[in-house]
Design a protein around this motif. Structure first.
Motif, PDB file in Angstrom:
ATOM      1  N   TYR A 152      41.526  23.446  -0.049  1.00 22.63           N
ATOM      2  CA  TYR A 152      42.424  24.190   0.834  1.00 22.63           C
ATOM      3  C   TYR A 152      43.275  25.164   0.015  1.00 22.63           C
ATOM      4  CZ  TYR A 152      41.571  20.324   4.163  1.00 22.63           C
ATOM      5  OH  TYR A 152      41.021  19.389   4.990  1.00 22.63           O
ATOM      6  N   GLU A 210      45.388  20.818   6.754  1.00 21.88           N
ATOM      7  CA  GLU A 210      44.624  19.587   6.536  1.00 21.88           C
ATOM      8  C   GLU A 210      44.987  18.560   7.598  1.00 21.88           C
ATOM      9  OE1 GLU A 210      43.410  15.760   5.401  1.00 21.88           O
ATOM     10  OE2 GLU A 210      45.519  16.316   5.466  1.00 21.88           O
ATOM     11  N   MET A 225      30.585  21.641  -1.598  1.00 24.07           N
ATOM     12  CA  MET A 225      32.002  21.988  -1.489  1.00 24.07           C
ATOM     13  C   MET A 225      32.220  22.953  -0.333  1.00 24.07           C
ATOM     14  SD  MET A 225      34.601  23.609  -4.330  1.00 24.07           S
ATOM     15  CE  MET A 225      33.423  24.776  -4.901  1.00 24.07           C
ATOM     16  N   VAL A 226      33.260  22.695   0.426  1.00 20.75           N
ATOM     17  CA  VAL A 226      33.696  23.571   1.509  1.00 20.75           C
ATOM     18  C   VAL A 226      35.055  24.130   1.109  1.00 20.75           C
ATOM     19  CG1 VAL A 226      34.441  23.681   3.913  1.00 20.75           C
ATOM     20  CG2 VAL A 226      32.497  22.235   3.275  1.00 20.75           C
ATOM     21  N   ILE A 227      35.215  25.434   1.260  1.00 24.72           N
ATOM     22  CA  ILE A 227      36.513  26.066   1.004  1.00 24.72           C
ATOM     23  C   ILE A 227      37.068  26.499   2.353  1.00 24.72           C
ATOM     24  CG2 ILE A 227      37.727  27.951  -0.128  1.00 24.72           C
ATOM     25  CD1 ILE A 227      35.520  27.889  -2.254  1.00 24.72           C
ATOM     26  N   PHE A 228      38.180  25.904   2.735  1.00 20.91           N
ATOM     27  CA  PHE A 228      38.797  26.169   4.034  1.00 20.91           C
ATOM     28  C   PHE A 228      39.822  27.285   3.861  1.00 20.91           C
ATOM     29  CE2 PHE A 228      41.931  25.320   7.400  1.00 20.91           C
ATOM     30  CZ  PHE A 228      41.096  25.265   8.509  1.00 20.91           C
ATOM     31  N   ILE A 288      36.307  19.142  -0.110  1.00 19.98           N
ATOM     32  CA  ILE A 288      36.956  20.238   0.625  1.00 19.98           C
ATOM     33  C   ILE A 288      38.161  20.718  -0.179  1.00 19.98           C
ATOM     34  CG2 ILE A 288      38.361  18.718   2.070  1.00 19.98           C
ATOM     35  CD1 ILE A 288      37.775  20.909   4.329  1.00 19.98           C
ATOM     36  N   TRP A 340      31.286  15.253   1.019  1.00 21.17           N
ATOM     37  CA  TRP A 340      31.518  16.626   0.611  1.00 21.17           C
ATOM     38  C   TRP A 340      32.889  16.701  -0.060  1.00 21.17           C
ATOM     39  CZ3 TRP A 340      29.145  21.413   2.894  1.00 21.17           C
ATOM     40  CH2 TRP A 340      27.883  21.155   3.413  1.00 21.17           C
ATOM     41  N   LEU A 345      40.001  17.640   8.330  1.00 23.20           N
ATOM     42  CA  LEU A 345      38.725  17.884   7.656  1.00 23.20           C
ATOM     43  C   LEU A 345      38.527  17.052   6.398  1.00 23.20           C
ATOM     44  CD1 LEU A 345      38.433  21.733   8.152  1.00 23.20           C
ATOM     45  CD2 LEU A 345      37.256  19.921   9.395  1.00 23.20           C
ATOM     46  N   THR A 346      39.607  16.572   5.805  1.00 28.65           N
ATOM     47  CA  THR A 346      39.453  15.738   4.617  1.00 28.65           C
ATOM     48  C   THR A 346      38.703  14.459   4.966  1.00 28.65           C
ATOM     49  OG1 THR A 346      41.410  16.660   3.570  1.00 28.65           O
ATOM     50  CG2 THR A 346      40.672  14.517   2.779  1.00 28.65           C
ATOM     51  N   LYS A 376      36.588  14.030   7.371  1.00 30.33           N
ATOM     52  CA  LYS A 376      35.190  14.399   7.623  1.00 30.33           C
ATOM     53  C   LYS A 376      34.458  14.642   6.307  1.00 30.33           C
ATOM     54  CE  LYS A 376      31.826  15.441  10.391  1.00 30.33           C
ATOM     55  NZ  LYS A 376      31.143  14.409  11.152  1.00 30.33           N
ATOM     56  N   ALA A 377      35.114  15.290   5.356  1.00 33.07           N
ATOM     57  CA  ALA A 377      34.498  15.542   4.054  1.00 33.07           C
ATOM     58  C   ALA A 377      34.200  14.230   3.334  1.00 33.07           C
ATOM     59  CB  ALA A 377      35.401  16.430   3.198  1.00 33.07           C
TER      60      ALA A 377
END
Length: 91
Positions: free
Chosen positions: A40, A22, A4-7, A38, A36, A27-28, A30-31
């Motif tokens: 936001y 977003e 998980m990535v938290i932007f 993500i 992954w 980035l969605t 890419k995730a």
């Protein structure tokens, strides 16, 4: 397991809201491509006509700092909720 990535954004986007960030950064996609997750989250809204959202990030973010907003606690809660809701996230 997914990662998980938290932007956490701060006036990086053309309009300071998660949906616009977003769109601006894409980035969605890419995730999804890298399997992954993500997230936001949005900062606390400062009173005023624009309700600009800020994080407790020093002198740039007077409202969050002055009101001692617990960003770390909030992000911990976000992580906990994501892990509980989506069991395949690797914390």
């Amino acid at each position: 397991m997914k990662r998980m990535v938290i932007f956490l954004w701060l006036l990086l986007c053309t309009v300071p809201e998660a949906l616009q960030c977003e769109r601006d950064y894409g980035l969605t996609a890419k995730a999804i491509e890298t399997n992954w997750v993500i997230v936001y989250p949005e900062g606390v809204p400062r009173p005023g006509p624009f309700e600009i959202r800020t994080w407790k990030a020093g002198t740039c973010c007077d409202y969050a700092v002055a009101n001692n907003v617990d960003d770390v606690g909030f992000i911990r809660s976000v992580i906990g909720e994501m892990v509980r809701t989506y069991k395949k996230i690797n914390n």
